[in-house]
Design a protein around this motif. Structure first.
Motif, PDB file in Angstrom:
ATOM      1  N   ALA A   1      29.471  -4.213 -23.718  1.00 13.12           N
ATOM      2  CA  ALA A   1      28.561  -3.411 -24.554  1.00 13.12           C
ATOM      3  C   ALA A   1      27.301  -4.180 -24.935  1.00 13.12           C
ATOM      4  N   VAL A   2      27.383  -5.530 -24.988  1.00 13.76           N
ATOM      5  CA  VAL A   2      26.194  -6.283 -25.431  1.00 13.76           C
ATOM      6  C   VAL A   2      25.594  -7.155 -24.321  1.00 13.76           C
ATOM      7  N   LEU A   3      26.093  -6.974 -23.098  1.00 12.63           N
ATOM      8  CA  LEU A   3      25.576  -7.803 -21.997  1.00 12.63           C
ATOM      9  C   LEU A   3      24.055  -7.654 -21.825  1.00 12.63           C
ATOM     10  N   PRO A   4      23.506  -6.411 -21.764  1.00 12.43           N
ATOM     11  CA  PRO A   4      22.061  -6.313 -21.522  1.00 12.43           C
ATOM     12  C   PRO A   4      21.237  -6.995 -22.624  1.00 12.43           C
ATOM     13  N   GLN A   5      21.623  -6.752 -23.892  1.00 12.47           N
ATOM     14  CA  GLN A   5      20.871  -7.392 -24.989  1.00 12.47           C
ATOM     15  C   GLN A   5      20.959  -8.902 -24.896  1.00 12.47           C
ATOM     16  N   LEU A   6      22.166  -9.403 -24.594  1.00 11.26           N
ATOM     17  CA  LEU A   6      22.329 -10.863 -24.536  1.00 11.26           C
ATOM     18  C   LEU A   6      21.444 -11.451 -23.432  1.00 11.26           C
ATOM     19  N   LEU A   7      21.481 -10.823 -22.249  1.00  9.84           N
ATOM     20  CA  LEU A   7      20.682 -11.378 -21.142  1.00  9.84           C
ATOM     21  C   LEU A   7      19.184 -11.295 -21.446  1.00  9.84           C
ATOM     22  N   ASP A   8      18.765 -10.208 -22.118  1.00 10.62           N
ATOM     23  CA  ASP A   8      17.342 -10.081 -22.499  1.00 10.62           C
ATOM     24  C   ASP A   8      16.895 -11.250 -23.368  1.00 10.62           C
ATOM     25  N   LYS A   9      17.765 -11.637 -24.284  1.00 10.84           N
ATOM     26  CA  LYS A   9      17.395 -12.724 -25.212  1.00 10.84           C
ATOM     27  C   LYS A   9      17.548 -14.095 -24.548  1.00 10.84           C
ATOM     28  N   LEU A  10      18.638 -14.237 -23.785  1.00 13.72           N
ATOM     29  CA  LEU A  10      18.999 -15.555 -23.253  1.00 13.72           C
ATOM     30  C   LEU A  10      18.056 -16.000 -22.131  1.00 13.72           C
ATOM     31  N   THR A  11      17.713 -15.069 -21.240  1.00 14.97           N
ATOM     32  CA  THR A  11      16.986 -15.451 -20.018  1.00 14.97           C
ATOM     33  C   THR A  11      15.666 -16.162 -20.319  1.00 14.97           C
ATOM     34  N   PRO A  12      14.793 -15.601 -21.178  1.00 13.98           N
ATOM     35  CA  PRO A  12      13.532 -16.320 -21.411  1.00 13.98           C
ATOM     36  C   PRO A  12      13.727 -17.663 -22.111  1.00 13.98           C
ATOM     37  N   LYS A  13      14.756 -17.754 -22.949  1.00 15.69           N
ATOM     38  CA  LYS A  13      14.971 -19.025 -23.664  1.00 15.69           C
ATOM     39  C   LYS A  13      15.356 -20.125 -22.665  1.00 15.69           C
ATOM     40  N   VAL A  14      16.201 -19.773 -21.709  1.00 12.67           N
ATOM     41  CA  VAL A  14      16.644 -20.772 -20.731  1.00 12.67           C
ATOM     42  C   VAL A  14      15.509 -21.075 -19.747  1.00 12.67           C
ATOM     43  N   ALA A  15      14.799 -20.039 -19.355  1.00 18.34           N
ATOM     44  CA  ALA A  15      13.694 -20.245 -18.406  1.00 18.34           C
ATOM     45  C   ALA A  15      12.609 -21.142 -19.011  1.00 18.34           C
ATOM     46  N   ALA A  16      12.514 -21.151 -20.342  1.00 16.14           N
ATOM     47  CA  ALA A  16      11.473 -21.955 -20.998  1.00 16.14           C
ATOM     48  C   ALA A  16      11.825 -23.439 -21.071  1.00 16.14           C
ATOM     49  N   LEU A  17      13.054 -23.781 -20.725  1.00 17.64           N
ATOM     50  CA  LEU A  17      13.454 -25.202 -20.784  1.00 17.64           C
ATOM     51  C   LEU A  17      12.979 -25.896 -19.515  1.00 17.64           C
ATOM     52  N   THR A  18      11.939 -26.717 -19.633  1.00 18.50           N
ATOM     53  CA  THR A  18      11.414 -27.389 -18.439  1.00 18.50           C
ATOM     54  C   THR A  18      11.870 -28.838 -18.448  1.00 18.50           C
ATOM     55  N   PRO A  19      12.687 -29.228 -17.473  1.00 24.30           N
ATOM     56  CA  PRO A  19      13.174 -30.610 -17.471  1.00 24.30           C
ATOM     57  C   PRO A  19      12.042 -31.602 -17.204  1.00 24.30           C
ATOM     58  N   GLY A  20      12.170 -32.779 -17.799  1.00 23.89           N
ATOM     59  CA  GLY A  20      11.155 -33.807 -17.571  1.00 23.89           C
ATOM     60  C   GLY A  20      11.639 -35.155 -18.055  1.00 23.89           C
ATOM     61  N   ASN A  21      10.749 -36.137 -17.914  1.00 27.70           N
ATOM     62  CA  ASN A  21      11.081 -37.512 -18.304  1.00 27.70           C
ATOM     63  C   ASN A  21      10.856 -37.669 -19.806  1.00 27.70           C
ATOM     64  N   ALA A  22      11.925 -37.570 -20.565  1.00 30.94           N
ATOM     65  CA  ALA A  22      11.816 -37.600 -22.021  1.00 30.94           C
ATOM     66  C   ALA A  22      11.324 -38.952 -22.520  1.00 30.94           C
ATOM     67  N   ALA A  23      11.561 -40.012 -21.728  1.00 33.79           N
ATOM     68  CA  ALA A  23      11.120 -41.333 -22.165  1.00 33.79           C
ATOM     69  C   ALA A  23       9.593 -41.423 -22.155  1.00 33.79           C
ATOM     70  N   ALA A  24       8.946 -40.617 -21.304  1.00 30.45           N
ATOM     71  CA  ALA A  24       7.485 -40.679 -21.216  1.00 30.45           C
ATOM     72  C   ALA A  24       6.823 -39.619 -22.075  1.00 30.45           C
ATOM     73  N   ASP A  25       7.536 -38.530 -22.369  1.00 28.47           N
ATOM     74  CA  ASP A  25       6.907 -37.404 -23.074  1.00 28.47           C
ATOM     75  C   ASP A  25       7.842 -36.893 -24.175  1.00 28.47           C
ATOM     76  N   PRO A  26       7.501 -37.164 -25.442  1.00 23.49           N
ATOM     77  CA  PRO A  26       8.387 -36.788 -26.547  1.00 23.49           C
ATOM     78  C   PRO A  26       8.553 -35.274 -26.701  1.00 23.49           C
ATOM     79  N   SER A  27       7.689 -34.479 -26.057  1.00 27.80           N
ATOM     80  CA  SER A  27       7.829 -33.030 -26.219  1.00 27.80           C
ATOM     81  C   SER A  27       8.887 -32.438 -25.265  1.00 27.80           C
ATOM     82  N   ILE A  28       9.397 -33.269 -24.337  1.00 26.37           N
ATOM     83  CA  ILE A  28      10.404 -32.786 -23.367  1.00 26.37           C
ATOM     84  C   ILE A  28      11.699 -32.425 -24.096  1.00 26.37           C
ATOM     85  N   GLN A  29      12.238 -31.221 -23.803  1.00 28.81           N
ATOM     86  CA  GLN A  29      13.446 -30.730 -24.488  1.00 28.81           C
ATOM     87  C   GLN A  29      14.721 -31.008 -23.703  1.00 28.81           C
TER      88      GLN A  29
END
Ligand code: NAD
Length: 504
Positions: free
Chosen positions: A276-304
């Protein structure tokens, strides 16, 4: 191999090296530790607490140095190094130094039959505790047990992971600066054979790592008849019920699935969502995960989100995703390793995941959220409990009574409601798996007691009996007397008890 070279998991650059210990060096380290333990074990608990409070202050003073090295060597963002490792150890020391006197004070045992006697428990150091650790939280996971072992009056020998050994040399430096005698804490380096040599030399082992290695170390401890705590893998399910707060759930799943790039034994490894809540969950989850950009955290403190720590782990994650896709899963986000230096893997959401896929069964330990859909809560509970692992589990529901009822039916050491991962930062709560996730516990009061030999003293309070009824010589009639007594005093039901008295 005489040394291990450590390369940045983000760039491949050489960070440093540590010498590999020989079997003789491990034995010598154990001898030094044991002799330092004699004086340490004789100090009062209050004195030991004072020294560890000083260690706590040095950790606070040198927190940046610790976070920086964790970030470089392990690959995690600096903020995670601080929150999950440095801060957590400081809080753990605060808790145990404030509670050790209570936890280790002698404990009377009320006796049922022997009213003229008294019993109490007291706790004494075991001697030398071995700590063998993994690479995902190399500072907190090795040094939480180190603190607890030292407070209990023991010496320690630590074998950190071959992937993240340098942080333990820094940790030792900090313990010594805080006042721990240098020989009391021994650090040895190397691979499984060095871990095995540690087990041969200690009086108890605290092991954190994979299930496969856990079985080997437990067998070796068993052969030596020494106690062994094993903290092993997880496959945490997150049950998203149809009455969940979807915004909070999506935020929790994003953090619970991708903090430390998913390399957490408590990571959300299976999302079990109500249809019953799959569509709402995917709507919220997908952009949040897509926004996580991997990087070298030792060089850039803004890396999540950083890289995976090593190539072996990246290959495992890739193989599980490939197997899932071949068996019909769909990639909603990510789904592949990222080209270039470093062990980066794109944060991934998989849908249409089924129980035939390895990713539904084996620990991923990487940045992947596999999603499975269910029509009712019974099926979700059944799926949650199907795993051979049982470390953490999560329930998302707005109704706390319902969530608690479900939580109590889930076969996991800890179930959090509407939250994820966080209890590792609560040292007063037990961290312990059921099923193949491990035996014994870290954290919680019992973890401190378990670092000690529990000893029992029993004595006569009255001290005027010359003998006891059941000592030699056995008098005629003693057999029947004991039999009557057993029925009359230990039997259940007033009639049965009277009958025992009469029958003799
Ligand atoms: P691993 O089992 O490969 O290695 C763990 C440690 O054991 C390393 O230091 C390694 O050198 C040592 N070792 C290997 N063989 C040995 C042997 N025969 N005798 C003695 N020591 C030996 O695990 P890993 O890849 O470093 O860590 C990842 C695993 O750890 C995951 O499964 C994860 O879930 C688990 N983990 C569990 C917890 C928990 O609290 N339950 C916490 C963190 C990680």
């Amino acid at each position: 191999m005489t040394e291990i070279k450590i390369h940045s998991p983000a760039t491949g650059e050489l960070l440093g090296s540590v010498p590999v210990s020989t079997v003789d060096e491990v034995a010598n380290a154990a001898t030094l530790a044991r002799s330092a333990q004699v004086e340490w074990g004789q100090r009062s608990l209050a004195e030991r607490c004072d020294v560890l409070r000083q260690v706590k202050n040095v950790i606070i003073e040198r927190a940046d140095e610790l976070s920086e090295l964790l970030c470089q060597e392990q690959g995690k963002p600096r903020v995670e190094a601080m929150v999950h490792e440095v801060f957590n150890l400081v809080e753990l020391i605060r808790y145990f130094t404030s509670q050790a006197e209570r936890i280790l004070s002698p404990e009377p045992i009320p006796l049922h039959l022997f009213k003229h006697r008294s019993s109490y428990l007291h706790w004494q150091p075991r001697g030398l505790i071995g700590v063998i650790g993994p690479w995902n939280f190399p500072f907190i996971i090795c040094n939480g047990p180190v603190v607890v072992a030292l407070l209990a009056g023991n010496a320690v020998m630590v074998k950190p992971s071959e992937f993240t050994p340098m942080i333990q040399d820094l940790a030792k430096d900090i313990f010594v600066q805080g006042g721990i005698p240098e020989d009391l804490i021994q650090v040895v380096h190397g691979f499984g054979d060095v871990g095995s040599a540690v087990i041969d030399n200690v009086d108890m082992l605290e092991f954190t790592g994979s299930v496969a290695t856990g079985r080997k170390v437990a067998a070796q401890c068993g052969a030596r008849l020494i106690p062994c705590v094993t903290e092993l893998g997880g496959k945490a399910p997150a049950l998203v019920l149809e009455d969940a707060n979807i915004e909070r759930t999506a935020n929790a799943l994003t953090w619970g699935g991708f903090a430390n790039c998913g390399q957490v034994c408590a990571s959300v490894e299976r999302v079990l969502v109500h249809r019953a809540v799959l569509p709402q969950l995917l709507d919220k989850l997908t952009p949040k995960v897509a926004a996580l950009t991997p990087g070298n955290a030792a060089a850039d403190p803004s890396i999540q989100i950083g890289p995976l720590n090593n190539g072996r782990q990246r290959d495992i994650v890739q193989a599980l995703v490939t197997d899932a896709v071949e068996k019909g899963a769909k990639v909603l986000v990510g789904g592949r390793a990222i080209e270039g230096p470093g062990y980066f893997f794109a944060p991934t959401i998989l849908v249409d995941v089924t129980t035939e896929m390895d990713i539904a069964n084996r620990e991923t330990f990487g940045p992947v959220l596999p999603i499975m859909v269910f029509d009712d809560e019974e099926a979700m509970i059944e799926e949650a409990n199907r795993s051979h692992l049982g470390l953490l589990a999560y329930v998302f529901s707005r109704h706390s009574d319902r969530a608690k009822q479900i939580a109590e039916r889930i076969e996991a050491g800890t179930v959090m409601i509407n939250d994820v991962l966080a209890t590792h930062g609560m040292p007063e709560t037990p961290w312990a798996g059921v099923k193949a996730s491990g035996v014994g516990q870290t954290h919680g009061d019992d973890s401190l007691r378990h670092m000690c030999q529990q000893r029992h003293v029993n004595y006569d309070r009255l001290q005027f009996w010359r003998s006891e009824l059941f000592w030699f010589p056995y008098r005629p009639g003693l057999y029947n007397l004991i039999k009557r007594f057993m029925g009359a005093v230990l039997g259940t039901g007033i009639r049965n008890r009277f009958r025992s008295l009469r029958k003799g």
